[in-house]
Design a protein around this motif. Structure first.
Motif, PDB file in Angstrom:
ATOM      1  N   TYR A 244      29.133 116.287  63.090  1.00  0.00           N
ATOM      2  CA  TYR A 244      29.070 117.020  61.889  1.00  0.00           C
ATOM      3  C   TYR A 244      28.873 118.525  62.179  1.00  0.00           C
ATOM      4  CZ  TYR A 244      23.991 116.221  62.623  1.00  0.00           C
ATOM      5  OH  TYR A 244      22.886 115.629  63.350  1.00  0.00           O
ATOM      6  N   ASN A 245      28.864 118.832  60.895  1.00  0.00           N
ATOM      7  CA  ASN A 245      28.267 120.192  60.809  1.00  0.00           C
ATOM      8  C   ASN A 245      29.321 121.470  61.759  1.00  0.00           C
ATOM      9  OD1 ASN A 245      27.783 122.417  60.013  1.00  0.00           O
ATOM     10  ND2 ASN A 245      26.199 122.843  61.300  1.00  0.00           N
ATOM     11  N   THR A 246      30.911 120.869  61.525  1.00  0.00           N
ATOM     12  CA  THR A 246      32.199 121.947  62.211  1.00  0.00           C
ATOM     13  C   THR A 246      32.263 122.567  60.649  1.00  0.00           C
ATOM     14  OG1 THR A 246      33.639 120.053  60.346  1.00  0.00           O
ATOM     15  CG2 THR A 246      33.424 119.343  62.953  1.00  0.00           C
ATOM     16  N   GLU A 247      31.314 123.166  60.191  1.00  0.00           N
ATOM     17  CA  GLU A 247      31.456 124.031  59.666  1.00  0.00           C
ATOM     18  C   GLU A 247      30.529 125.487  60.227  1.00  0.00           C
ATOM     19  OE1 GLU A 247      30.903 120.827  58.808  1.00  0.00           O
ATOM     20  OE2 GLU A 247      31.632 120.743  56.354  1.00  0.00           O
ATOM     21  N   ARG A 248      29.911 124.786  60.797  1.00  0.00           N
ATOM     22  CA  ARG A 248      28.699 125.719  62.250  1.00  0.00           C
ATOM     23  C   ARG A 248      28.037 126.682  60.752  1.00  0.00           C
ATOM     24  NH1 ARG A 248      33.172 128.255  66.591  1.00  0.00           N
ATOM     25  NH2 ARG A 248      34.692 127.021  66.420  1.00  0.00           N
ATOM     26  N   ALA A 249      27.616 126.299  59.776  1.00  0.00           N
ATOM     27  CA  ALA A 249      26.220 126.547  59.208  1.00  0.00           C
ATOM     28  C   ALA A 249      25.325 126.351  60.211  1.00  0.00           C
ATOM     29  CB  ALA A 249      26.619 125.678  57.869  1.00  0.00           C
ATOM     30  N   THR A 250      23.965 127.289  59.291  1.00  0.00           N
ATOM     31  CA  THR A 250      22.883 126.962  59.713  1.00  0.00           C
ATOM     32  C   THR A 250      21.732 127.373  57.910  1.00  0.00           C
ATOM     33  OG1 THR A 250      22.483 129.013  59.368  1.00  0.00           O
ATOM     34  CG2 THR A 250      23.002 128.437  61.343  1.00  0.00           C
ATOM     35  N   GLY A 251      20.899 126.755  58.609  1.00  0.00           N
ATOM     36  CA  GLY A 251      19.710 126.655  57.555  1.00  0.00           C
ATOM     37  C   GLY A 251      20.079 125.106  56.757  1.00  0.00           C
TER      38      GLY A 251
END
Ligand code: RUQ
Ligand code: CUA
Length: 637
Positions: A244-251
């Protein structure tokens, strides 16, 4: 239901749904008297009778593995793994202390039994530690933790673990929390998308001893790698992990990591990774052989899956892998042959850091309308699949091939994993499915705010699934392995002839105390109902080593060794030798006593450690040390 969820997603109310659905979910009720009687007789194990299956539960943040029996669901044993456990003396003797290192807890998620030709072979149970990046090996001959491997280099948040390949060549591991590598590197969080990395890895297992070592590692983008599963039959040689988080997001990942419609399942050709490492196509990173897929193509591919997937499970015949997007109402079946074809045809839609993304439509076999919040899937021996539905608090039963849902049963509540006997093998047994629920409210008498967990035993032999039993499970259950009891042959005593400890002694006449400078070495026996020697005299500051052998060869004759005010508690099983090591830094007289009830004269099984104060042994010997009574107080109101 699907429409409700999609609308919920559109409105952005999913978090609300996740929070509130449990409290309004239906409670499964056994409606008829007949059901109760049937369930009762199906789970009743009469006094003197034995259960038919072992359940090995992961114990989550307790760091333990718990064993229950089916059908009684009685908890019968605790295997301490990552956490000291005075019940068995684990973490107090020198040997297990060394294994634990400086850690006193672990987060156990996925037990995996060793396999031969894709079936559980009953040799070892591996469990992962999500918190401190380790894998432990339990020997099923004596049900004891024999090895803790790690922290594994470059793996951060070892959640996608432990999964074993069909002949226990490897135990798999994966990074849930990508970090800058190698460990110890600092990089600002703003550089997450470019300088942080995930790692997928196989730990080699020695086929004779079970000993773990670093095998291969593959460098992957900074996604959060989640659950894994291993190919079998035609897909043997491959491993799969959701991300998951293949958006490479943080926070705020709750929002930021759910932007894209699809995340990925990483498909890893582990045999190719093994071959690449053999032919030198790797770099060394923190001592590990790591493959960069940009330099070595053909190792890893990304298969789009419905967003924020959690579980991925390979069918027993190895033809399909099933990925469940926990925010969706469907679970997706992927065809392994089609994946191979898409790879051959280079039917890709893009890439992530050089890793090809396979065309979803070319690989998808079916989307099954299972219900809300699918997480994990298990299979039986009749061609059916069982998918846990977290949001809906239910299990959906569906047919492989027709992809039709044929039955559904509510559970209480918010099921996570589910487990079938032989569930991860090429020959699942069916018969039961165990629902490992995340919340249980109302299923037990209240014990205050720390609500007990629960799991439920469900009969799957008929057309309709039947709830049989609600059982307390020690927190925090994640996954379980279930194996028929007659498949394991545990020993009941350690045969004297097999005890290779050079410090074992087998005759009370050989008990002795030796001094070398300030080192005192004691060879001690424990047998009903005394310790020999039963008096150990040392000087304050001496370094004391006691080799304690239980010289009994009788089943169930365990002895304990508790030493007052030295925080030491050891248990020796019949024929076992353990090492007790401490510095005698407190002067005075301390009793050591047997902590494990062993005979009518158990209470008499005691001795004294006499610690002479520093220097002035004779002058002050009888003078009491200053009393430092400490009052430990918990906040009271
Ligand atoms: S995870 S509830 Cu730690 Cu196995 Cu799925
Ligand atoms: Cu030995 Cu009690």
């Amino acid at each position: 239901m699907k429409r409700i969820l999609q609308t919920a997603l559109l409105l952005g109310v999913l978090p609300v749904l996740l929070v509130f659905v449990p409290s309004c979910a239906r409670r499964p009720k056994v409606q008829q008297r007949g059901d109760i009687e049937q369930s009762a007789s199906a789970t009743y194990v009469a006094p003197g009778d034995l259960d038919q299956y072992y359940i090995f539960y992961s114990g989550g943040q307790s760091g333990n593995v718990y064993i229950s029996g089916i059908p009684s669901m009685r908890h019968i044993a605790t295997i301490p793994v990552f956490t000291p456990y005075p019940g068995t003396g684990y973490g107090f003797d020198k040997e297990t202390k060394a294994m634990l290192g400086n850690y006193t807890w672990g987060d156990v998620h996925h037990p995996a039994m060793s396999e031969t030709n894709g079936d559980y072979d009953g040799r070892w149970l591996f469990v992962n530690d999500n918190a401190n990046d380790r894998v432990a090996r339990i020997d099923l001959r004596d049900f004891k933790t024999k090895e803790i491997f790690g922290p594994i280099p470059n793996i951060s948040g070892n959640h996608g673990s432990s999964f074993v390949t069909p002949n226990t060549e490897y135990v798999l591991a994966a990074s849930r929390f990508s970090i800058p590598l190698p460990k110890g590197t600092y990089a600002p969080i703003e550089q997450y998308a470019t300088t942080y990395h995930g790692v997928l890895s196989g730990l080699s297992v020695d086929p004779q001893t079970g000993h773990l070592s670093l095998g291969w590692q593959v460098l992957v983008p900074p996604f959060d790698f989640d659950l894994g599963s291993v190919g079998k039959g035609p897909s043997n040689g491959w491993a799969f992990w959701t991300s998951y988080n293949t958006e490479r997001a943080t926070g705020k990942l709750e929002v930021t990591s759910t932007q894209k419609d699809r995340d990925y399942i990483a498909a890893v050709n582990w045999k190719a990774a093994e071959a690449a490492v053999k032919s030198g196509k790797f770099k060394i990173l923190d001592g590990a052989k790591i493959i960069d897929p940009r330099d070595v193509p053909g190792i890893v591919y990304l298969v789009p899956c419905s967003k924020s997937p959690h579980g991925v499970d390979v069918t027993p015949d190895g033809k399909y892998f099933v990925g469940s997007g926990k925010l969706m109402g469907v679970t997706t079946v992927f065809n392994f042959d089609k994946l191979q074809k898409a790879i051959q045809d280079k039917n890709f839609t893009g890439n992530e850091d050089g890793i090809p993304v396979v065309n979803y439509d070319a690989v998808k076999e079916a989307e099954v309308n299972v219900g809300l919040g699918p997480l994990h899937t298990q299979f039986d021996d009749q061609g059916y699949a069982y998918t846990s539905l977290f949001v809906e608090s239910a299990i959906a039963k569906w047919k492989l091939g027709t992809w039709e849902v044929v039955d559904k049963i509510p559970v209480s509540y918010n099921i996570g994993h589910l487990a079938v006997p032989g569930g991860d093998t090429v020959h699942p047994e069916g018969k039961y499915v165990l629902a490992l629920n995340k919340l249980s409210h109302g299923r037990h008498i209240s014990v205050g705010p720390s609500q007990p967990e629960s799991s439920q035993l469900i009969d799957i032999t008929g057309d309709k699934m039947k709830l049989l039993y609600d059982a307390f499970t020690e927190p925090e259950p994640h996954y379980a392995q279930i194996i028929r009891a007659d498949r394991l042959k545990p020993i009941e005593v350690y045969a004297q002839s097999e005890n290779k400890n050079p410090n074992a002694i087998w005759d009370v006449k050989n008990a002795k105390i030796e001094r070398n400078g300030t080192n005192v070495v004691v060879h001690m026996t424990a047998v009903r109902s005394n310790f020999e020697p039963n008096k150990v005299e040392v000087n304050q500051g001496d370094h004391v080593t006691i080799y304690l052998t239980n010289i009994e060869q009788t089943v169930d004759e365990l002895h304990g060794f508790g030493l007052q005010e030295y925080n030491l508690q050891i248990v020796v099983d019949p024929g076992e030798t353990k090492t007790i090591e401490f510095v005698a830094n407190k002067p005075g007289v301390f009793a050591y006593y047997c902590t494990n009830f062993c005979s009518a004269l158990h209470q008499e099984m005691q001795g004294y450690l006499l610690v002479k104060p520093n220097g002035t042994a004779s002058a002050h010997a009888a003078k009491p040390r200053q009393s430092h009574t400490q009052v430990a107080k918990l906040g009271s109101r």
